[in-house]
Design a protein around this motif. Sequence first.
Motif, PDB file in Angstrom:
ATOM      1  N   PRO A  80      59.282  32.972  37.336  1.00 28.88           N
ATOM      2  CA  PRO A  80      57.860  33.262  37.082  1.00 28.88           C
ATOM      3  C   PRO A  80      56.916  32.191  37.631  1.00 28.88           C
ATOM      4  N   SER A  81      57.343  30.929  37.604  1.00 23.26           N
ATOM      5  CA  SER A  81      56.459  29.887  38.141  1.00 23.26           C
ATOM      6  C   SER A  81      56.292  30.032  39.641  1.00 23.26           C
ATOM      7  N   LYS A  82      57.370  30.398  40.344  1.00 26.07           N
ATOM      8  CA  LYS A  82      57.246  30.583  41.795  1.00 26.07           C
ATOM      9  C   LYS A  82      56.424  31.827  42.121  1.00 26.07           C
ATOM     10  N   ALA A  83      56.495  32.837  41.270  1.00 26.70           N
ATOM     11  CA  ALA A  83      55.650  34.016  41.457  1.00 26.70           C
ATOM     12  C   ALA A  83      54.180  33.639  41.311  1.00 26.70           C
ATOM     13  N   LEU A  84      53.857  32.849  40.282  1.00 28.16           N
ATOM     14  CA  LEU A  84      52.486  32.400  40.083  1.00 28.16           C
ATOM     15  C   LEU A  84      52.027  31.547  41.256  1.00 28.16           C
ATOM     16  N   ILE A  85      52.891  30.651  41.725  1.00 28.03           N
ATOM     17  CA  ILE A  85      52.552  29.785  42.856  1.00 28.03           C
ATOM     18  C   ILE A  85      52.259  30.622  44.098  1.00 28.03           C
ATOM     19  N   HIS A  86      53.063  31.654  44.340  1.00 27.45           N
ATOM     20  CA  HIS A  86      52.854  32.505  45.507  1.00 27.45           C
ATOM     21  C   HIS A  86      51.516  33.231  45.415  1.00 27.45           C
ATOM     22  N   ALA A  87      51.224  33.804  44.258  1.00 27.38           N
ATOM     23  CA  ALA A  87      49.955  34.516  44.078  1.00 27.38           C
ATOM     24  C   ALA A  87      48.782  33.567  44.265  1.00 27.38           C
ATOM     25  N   ALA A  88      48.900  32.358  43.720  1.00 28.19           N
ATOM     26  CA  ALA A  88      47.824  31.372  43.848  1.00 28.19           C
ATOM     27  C   ALA A  88      47.625  30.959  45.300  1.00 28.19           C
ATOM     28  N   ASN A  89      48.730  30.779  46.024  1.00 30.78           N
ATOM     29  CA  ASN A  89      48.635  30.407  47.435  1.00 30.78           C
ATOM     30  C   ASN A  89      47.917  31.484  48.252  1.00 30.78           C
ATOM     31  N   GLU A  90      48.295  32.748  47.989  1.00 31.11           N
ATOM     32  CA  GLU A  90      47.679  33.844  48.734  1.00 31.11           C
ATOM     33  C   GLU A  90      46.186  33.944  48.426  1.00 31.11           C
ATOM     34  N   PHE A  91      45.836  33.797  47.162  1.00 26.94           N
ATOM     35  CA  PHE A  91      44.425  33.839  46.771  1.00 26.94           C
ATOM     36  C   PHE A  91      43.646  32.691  47.407  1.00 26.94           C
ATOM     37  N   HIS A  92      44.252  31.502  47.391  1.00 29.42           N
ATOM     38  CA  HIS A  92      43.582  30.325  47.942  1.00 29.42           C
ATOM     39  C   HIS A  92      43.376  30.457  49.449  1.00 29.42           C
ATOM     40  N   LYS A  93      44.340  31.058  50.137  1.00 34.35           N
ATOM     41  CA  LYS A  93      44.201  31.259  51.581  1.00 34.35           C
ATOM     42  C   LYS A  93      42.972  32.115  51.898  1.00 34.35           C
ATOM     43  N   ILE A  94      42.797  33.165  51.112  1.00 35.15           N
ATOM     44  CA  ILE A  94      41.656  34.057  51.325  1.00 35.15           C
ATOM     45  C   ILE A  94      40.341  33.328  51.048  1.00 35.15           C
ATOM     46  N   CYS A  95      40.316  32.601  49.930  1.00 38.46           N
ATOM     47  CA  CYS A  95      39.089  31.904  49.547  1.00 38.46           C
ATOM     48  C   CYS A  95      38.758  30.768  50.506  1.00 38.46           C
ATOM     49  N   ASP A  96      39.792  30.122  51.046  1.00 43.59           N
ATOM     50  CA  ASP A  96      39.604  28.937  51.874  1.00 43.59           C
ATOM     51  C   ASP A  96      39.445  29.263  53.353  1.00 43.59           C
ATOM     52  N   ALA A  97      39.756  30.514  53.731  1.00 48.65           N
ATOM     53  CA  ALA A  97      39.767  30.880  55.146  1.00 48.65           C
ATOM     54  C   ALA A  97      38.448  30.620  55.871  1.00 48.65           C
ATOM     55  N   PRO A  98      37.285  30.990  55.298  1.00 50.70           N
ATOM     56  CA  PRO A  98      36.031  30.776  56.033  1.00 50.70           C
ATOM     57  C   PRO A  98      35.760  29.315  56.368  1.00 50.70           C
ATOM     58  N   ALA A  99      36.312  28.405  55.594  1.00 51.13           N
ATOM     59  CA  ALA A  99      36.078  26.979  55.839  1.00 51.13           C
ATOM     60  C   ALA A  99      37.052  26.400  56.853  1.00 51.13           C
ATOM     61  N   GLY A 100      38.061  27.182  57.249  1.00 52.91           N
ATOM     62  CA  GLY A 100      39.073  26.687  58.160  1.00 52.91           C
ATOM     63  C   GLY A 100      38.726  26.935  59.614  1.00 52.91           C
ATOM     64  N   PRO A 101      39.588  26.478  60.539  1.00 50.56           N
ATOM     65  CA  PRO A 101      39.303  26.572  61.971  1.00 50.56           C
ATOM     66  C   PRO A 101      39.831  27.840  62.632  1.00 50.56           C
ATOM     67  N   LEU A 102      40.389  28.784  61.863  1.00 54.75           N
ATOM     68  CA  LEU A 102      41.062  29.927  62.466  1.00 54.75           C
ATOM     69  C   LEU A 102      40.123  31.066  62.841  1.00 54.75           C
ATOM     70  N   GLY A 103      38.871  30.960  62.481  1.00 54.74           N
ATOM     71  CA  GLY A 103      37.932  32.008  62.820  1.00 54.74           C
ATOM     72  C   GLY A 103      37.983  33.214  61.914  1.00 54.74           C
ATOM     73  N   ILE A 104      38.571  33.057  60.731  1.00 57.17           N
ATOM     74  CA  ILE A 104      38.681  34.162  59.782  1.00 57.17           C
ATOM     75  C   ILE A 104      37.500  34.121  58.828  1.00 57.17           C
ATOM     76  N   SER A 105      36.870  35.272  58.624  1.00 56.82           N
ATOM     77  CA  SER A 105      35.772  35.338  57.667  1.00 56.82           C
ATOM     78  C   SER A 105      36.097  36.370  56.595  1.00 56.82           C
ATOM     79  N   THR A 106      35.669  36.107  55.380  1.00 57.54           N
ATOM     80  CA  THR A 106      35.889  37.036  54.267  1.00 57.54           C
ATOM     81  C   THR A 106      34.580  37.213  53.517  1.00 57.54           C
ATOM     82  N   SER A 107      34.480  38.328  52.824  1.00 53.14           N
ATOM     83  CA  SER A 107      33.258  38.614  52.077  1.00 53.14           C
ATOM     84  C   SER A 107      33.404  38.274  50.601  1.00 53.14           C
ATOM     85  N   GLY A 108      34.397  37.470  50.285  1.00 52.45           N
ATOM     86  CA  GLY A 108      34.618  37.103  48.890  1.00 52.45           C
ATOM     87  C   GLY A 108      35.930  37.642  48.385  1.00 52.45           C
ATOM     88  N   ALA A 109      36.462  37.027  47.357  1.00 50.23           N
ATOM     89  CA  ALA A 109      37.756  37.438  46.815  1.00 50.23           C
ATOM     90  C   ALA A 109      37.760  37.259  45.314  1.00 50.23           C
TER      91      ALA A 109
END
Length: 456
Positions: free
Chosen positions: A50-79
Amino acid sequence: MKLERTKVLIVGAGPGGYVCAIRCGQMGLDTLVVEAKALGGTCLNVGCIPSKALIHAANEFHKICDAPAGPLGISTSGANIDLLRTVAWKDGIIRKLTDGVGGLLKKANVRTIQGHASMIDGKTVEIATEAEVLRITCDNLVIATGSRPSELPNLPFGGRVISSTQALELTERPEHLVIVGGGYIGLEIGTAFAKLGSKVTIIEAEDRILPRYDAELSKPVAARLSKLGVAVHTNVKAKRQSEDGLIIETANGERNIPCDKILVVVGRQPVLDTPGLEALGLDMQGRYLKIDSKCETSMRGVYAVGDVTGEPMLAHRAMAQGQLVAGLLAGQNASWDKRSIPAVCFTDPEVVSVGLSPQSAPGTKVSVFPLSGNGRSMTLERSDGFVRFVTNVENELVLGIQAVGAGISELAGQFSLAIEMGATLTDIAATIHAHPTLGESVQEAALKGLGHALHA
């Protein structure tokens, strides 16, 4: 009272118990396993999975939230994240795995009973189920009752104060989570909730986080925590609850930290309160059951595996002990050797340690390759960390391997295999590693130890 007899009786169906049972069944031994709660024990139900499941979900959420600030050119409208659905998804994984364990036990012709065990003697156990009380006699008894979170006398579990088990059941993220204990459990859960949007504060009594690992391994983790906005207070003690949070003791006196949840993760203690167990008079080693190199206790025919036998409290150690005991009961000759047990922190970045460290093996040769020289790490935007070898100066024999980096846990098996097989630096350096992979950093660290690194 119903009476039954079996060749092997295993009390506890966690990683050590159920693996021992399956292996016994595969080798034709009449085997029965009793579990008071759910198959899979702490690891599968309220720990590793369960802890690794939570970690995975948190990582995926953080990637979406953090993407606009990164250099990859990805933009999101919020998460947004619905933690209730996340927990339901996590629970679904657990159900599949527990059902799978039950199926494997059945396939191996192992009988399972859900109930509470009481020890009568080293050959007899009473099991109270919902329907009846059974008395089971056996030729061999295996104790695999696992461990539970340790409490602090001044911060008992209840109300605002929660254990790791309760933290993994939260369906709403805390606004402010204070974590007492800067070991791997606290950092794994704390990092996950920080990525989910909680304010996280870590309280550690030692002078740094991950005090069981050397400072070089913990530095990249500390740097990442700072980047995620996690506040870390070291050389600080948790004193007591306040009306709105936690009172801590610092060098400058007491201070209040307002919060809505206090997660206490200061270690685990073996579960040895099974009725009748103390009366067996088994020898102890500190707070753990004392075992020999064959996992046998001081009473002949009574074995113990997993967390009840001491550190390191790791599921894969318990599994290995369970297989060892099963082999012995089937007539094989084997003994316990724990030199190559990998320890993994699923922090961000991850930490792996196998074998001897530079601090535990003075006079050895140390070679380090930074992940900043690894192409795969750079494409993942995570080149913080390194791979480190500890080797014998005279013959290049690998004595220990440590690493810290994103996704580095997947190399733990390679590290263990190198030590288990008695590999030298030349063996590893001469092995062709696929490009581009994180594994190349292992080859490069070996090449560096030989004096001819290619990319550093």
